[in-house]
Every structure is written in C-alpha cells, then in structure tokens.
Design an enzyme around this catalytic site. Structure first.
Site, PDB file in Angstrom:
ATOM      1  N   THR A 168       0.811  -1.105  -0.508  1.00 46.15           N
ATOM      2  CA  THR A 168      -0.116   0.373   0.163  1.00 46.15           C
ATOM      3  C   THR A 168       0.671   1.152  -0.476  1.00 46.15           C
ATOM      4  O   THR A 168       0.549   2.229  -0.808  1.00 46.15           O
ATOM      5  CB  THR A 168      -1.001   0.315   0.959  1.00 46.15           C
ATOM      6  OG1 THR A 168      -1.850  -1.611   1.629  1.00 46.15           O
ATOM      7  CG2 THR A 168      -2.011   0.996   1.521  1.00 46.15           C
ATOM      8  N   VAL A 209       0.336  -7.073   9.966  1.00 48.63           N
ATOM      9  CA  VAL A 209      -0.020  -7.884  11.871  1.00 48.63           C
ATOM     10  C   VAL A 209       1.903  -8.410  12.130  1.00 48.63           C
ATOM     11  O   VAL A 209       1.910  -8.808  12.645  1.00 48.63           O
ATOM     12  CB  VAL A 209      -1.151  -8.957  11.451  1.00 48.63           C
ATOM     13  CG1 VAL A 209      -0.403 -10.073  10.990  1.00 48.63           C
ATOM     14  CG2 VAL A 209      -1.419  -9.061  12.451  1.00 48.63           C
ATOM     15  N   ASP A 210       2.024  -8.491  11.198  1.00 45.91           N
ATOM     16  CA  ASP A 210       3.580  -9.446  11.053  1.00 45.91           C
ATOM     17  C   ASP A 210       4.255  -8.393  11.957  1.00 45.91           C
ATOM     18  O   ASP A 210       5.601  -9.076  12.373  1.00 45.91           O
ATOM     19  CB  ASP A 210       4.451  -9.580   9.958  1.00 45.91           C
ATOM     20  CG  ASP A 210       3.756 -10.939   8.497  1.00 45.91           C
ATOM     21  OD1 ASP A 210       2.478 -11.781  10.293  1.00 45.91           O
ATOM     22  OD2 ASP A 210       3.761 -11.271   8.015  1.00 45.91           O
TER      23      ASP A 210
HETATM   24  O1  F6P Z   1       1.353  -9.861   5.883  1.00 45.70           O
HETATM   25  C1  F6P Z   1       0.044 -10.199   6.351  1.00 45.70           C
HETATM   26  C2  F6P Z   1       0.128 -11.334   6.400  1.00 45.70           C
HETATM   27  O2  F6P Z   1      -1.295 -11.865   7.121  1.00 45.70           O
HETATM   28  C3  F6P Z   1       0.592 -12.738   6.597  1.00 45.70           C
HETATM   29  O3  F6P Z   1       1.525 -13.149   8.062  1.00 45.70           O
HETATM   30  C4  F6P Z   1       0.085 -13.577   4.965  1.00 45.70           C
HETATM   31  O4  F6P Z   1       0.742 -14.975   5.020  1.00 45.70           O
HETATM   32  C5  F6P Z   1      -0.610 -12.931   4.788  1.00 45.70           C
HETATM   33  O5  F6P Z   1      -1.211 -12.183   5.234  1.00 45.70           O
HETATM   34  C6  F6P Z   1      -1.906 -13.961   4.723  1.00 45.70           C
HETATM   35  O6  F6P Z   1      -3.070 -13.083   3.488  1.00 45.70           O
HETATM   36  P1  F6P Z   1      -4.482 -13.079   3.078  1.00 45.70           P
HETATM   37  O7  F6P Z   1      -5.368 -12.938   4.380  1.00 45.70           O
HETATM   38  O8  F6P Z   1      -4.357 -12.923   1.555  1.00 45.70           O
HETATM   39  O9  F6P Z   1      -5.007 -15.120   2.950  1.00 45.70           O
END
Ligand code: F6P
Length: 341
Positions: free
Chosen positions: A105, A126-127
């Site tokens: 973003t 969140v990571d």
């Molecule tokens: O980037 C944050 C995250 O939660 C990652 O940890 C994970 O791989 C990904 O998004 C999952 O994304 P989605 O919600 O598109 O499945």
C-alpha cells in the site's frame, strides 16, 4: 480539507481505531471532513465512497476488521493510475488521501505521491515487519491470540504426552512466533530469519520430553528448514503474485515424529490471529496514529507517514518505510534460543 481514508491489504485488529482517531481529531480539532473509500485502492479507482462523520465512528475502536473493507487492489492497474485517480478525487471533492496499509500500500502511495497526489500514510502489518516503526498495531493482538492458543495446546499436549506444533503468521519475519513462543514457554521457535535443521529441532523436542515435558514447537509460516530452498506453499499465489503460505507445521509434525518417536500434532492458527477485538495496547497505538495522521494532513506532509519510535509518534517519509524489513535480530533470537529444549 476533505480527506478520503482507505484501508488496504490484509486486515488486522486496530484499523477501526485508526479511522476513529483520525476522524475525531480531524473533525473536532483540525476542522477536516472525511469520507471512506470502500475496499482499499479499489474504492479510489472506482470512486466508491462512504460517508465518514463522527457518528459513523462511534464505538468502533474495539471492533476488529475495518468498517471500510479492504482489498489487495493495485491502483495502477485497470482504470487506475495517477491522472485518472486525480480526476476522480476532483470529481468527488476530495483533497487528500489517508492510506492505512502495509508495504504494498505504501509503495503504491509513494508512486502516486511522486506523481503529484496528496497522500499521507499509516503503517499497518500484523507481522510487525516494517522497519520504519517500532511496532505496528495488530501485532500485540495477534501475539495475545497465539499465546492463548499455545497455552491450550500445552494442556492437551501434557495429557497425551505429545509434541505440539503451533504454526503462526509471519511471511518474512518471525516476530509473532518469537513473542508468542517466548510467552508460552516454547521448546523451539522456528522463524524465517533462521534456517534450522530437523536434527536440531528433534534434539530440542527430545530434551524437553526427557524432562517429562510435552514439547511445544512454534513455527512461523515463512520458516524454511535447512533442507529446503523456499518457504512451504501449496495454495497458489495471492493477488500480488506472492505464494500463499501456510502448512509448514503439518509438514514438520511427521518429520518430528519420525526423528523422535514422539507422537506429534500440528495446529495452524491462520486468520484467527487477525480477527476479533484489538488489545488495549493496539487500540491506544492505533488511535494515536490516526490522530497524528490527521495532524500531518494539516501540515501538508504529503509522502509522509506516522510511525512509533519508542513511545513517541513521529513522521517519516514513505521511502524510509519501504525496501527494508524489520527482521528479528540475531541477539533476540539467541536470547530466546537459550531457553529452547
Ligand atoms: O501480511 C500479513 C499476512 O497476514 C501474512 O502473515 C500472511 O502470509 C498473509 O497476510 C495472508 O494473507 P491473506 O489474508 O491474503 O490470506
């Protein structure tokens, strides 16, 4: 000043608290007006907006998700691009954009700002992998949820004398695994930053079992064992063309069982970590970031985003937030690893 707020990329707890913080400070103190773009950049490209007045943000700081919706739309694709977006903003009477999102973003926001659009940012992941900010909202909530789940896994593990593997989020970095694993007293924590052999994992598991403990192994989804080249992926690609992760825990469980002879079960926490009410810490951080984002719009700080440094909210350029991941430093991993086994 009329501001359009968007939330983009994967959601996380605290997005609504940012929106509320910005709208309250903006309308009450800074004399601003707000609208919301629906579903991230998709709403910007399509000119799809929602009203966002004080009454619309009442009580939302404690709500998970985002009242605006989100998507992984790229604003340069389809009907997007800076000229079209500027035309849409002019048509809707929107002076500036407040983009709440992660690296993808903010990268898009930087390109659009370089092309002359008026955008400020609020970092979200969140990571917790953005280097420009000490912590991101949502991370604390994810760690709480993961820790609570691990506490539960440990009691059932104890009952059956099993090894329990808990898989948490963390595409490029192992912050959620490190913090929740330490909090839950894990016997091994496996993160993307550290290639680890299965022999080493088995040694830690065996050592815990030898003391009569039911071993707990915490693994981040982006972990790559030293016999593999890439993180485990079996779910195709996401909208940005990145491999969808998840499932490494299920892969490790039979290997651990084979190497140690200890019955092993795996649990993947997945999106549970991104849902539900934010912790008090995340609500406060998110509210402060939203309020500060309203202030930097007032200062016309286009191309800047708000960030947490220590306990202060500061302003940094988009470029600082991009291209550099906040990885778990070696000393933090070594500190945790002293307690493994
Ligand atoms: O980037 C944050 C995250 O939660 C990652 O940890 C994970 O791989 C990904 O998004 C999952 O994304 P989605 O919600 O598109 O499945």
């Amino acid at each position: 000043m009329r501001i359009g707020i968007l939330t983009s990329g994967g959601d996380c707890p605290g997005l609504n608290a940012v929106i509320r913080g910005a709208v309250l400070k903006g309308t009450e103190i800074n004399g601003q007006e707000f609208v919301g773009f629906k579903d991230g950049w998709r709403g910007v490209v399509n000119g799809d907006i929602l009203p966002l007045e004080r009454s619309h943000v009442r009580g939302i700081a404690k709500q998970g998700g985002t009242i605006l919706g989100t998507s992984r739309t790229n604003p340069f694709e389809g009907n997007g691009g800076p000229e079209r977006i500027q035309e849409t903003l002019d048509r809707l009477g929107i002076d500036a954009i407040m983009a709440i999102g992660g690296e993808g973003t903010l990268a898009a926001a930087k390109r659009l700002t370089d092309a002359g659009l008026k955008i400020v940012g609020v970092p979200k992941t969140v990571d917790n992998d953005l280097d420009a900010t000490d912590y991101t909202f949502g991370f604390d909530t994810a760690v709480e949820i993961a820790t609570e789940a691990m506490d539960r896994l440990r009691t059932t593990g104890d009952s059956h004398s099993r090894c329990m593997v808990a898989e948490v989020m963390g595409r490029h970095v192992g912050w959620i695994a490190l913090h929740s694993g330490m909090a839950a007293g894990a016997h091994a924590i496996l993160i993307p930053e550290q290639k680890t052999s299965m022999a080493q994992v088995a040694e830690w598991v065996q050592s815990a079992a030898n003391r009569g403990r039911a071993p707990l192994v915490v693994v981040a989804e982006g972990f790559t064992p030293d016999h593999a080249d890439d993180p485990h992926s079996e779910r195709g690609l996401d909208a940005f063309g990145r491999p969808r992760l998840g499932g490494i825990g299920e892969r490790l469980a039979p290997m651990i069982e084979d190497l140690t002879g200890i019955e092993t079960r795996a649990t993947t926490l997945g999106h549970i970590q991104r849902g539900g009410v934010p912790t008090a810490y995340d609500r406060v951080l998110a509210t402060r970031l939203g309020m500060a984002a309203s202030d930097i719009v007032q200062e016309s700080a286009w191309g800047q985003m708000v960030a947490l440094r220590g306990t202060d909210i500061v302003t940094v350029g988009f470029e600082e937030a991009l291209g550099k991941l906040k990885v778990v430093p070696q000393h933090r991993y070594d500190e945790a690893a002293m307690l493994f086994g």
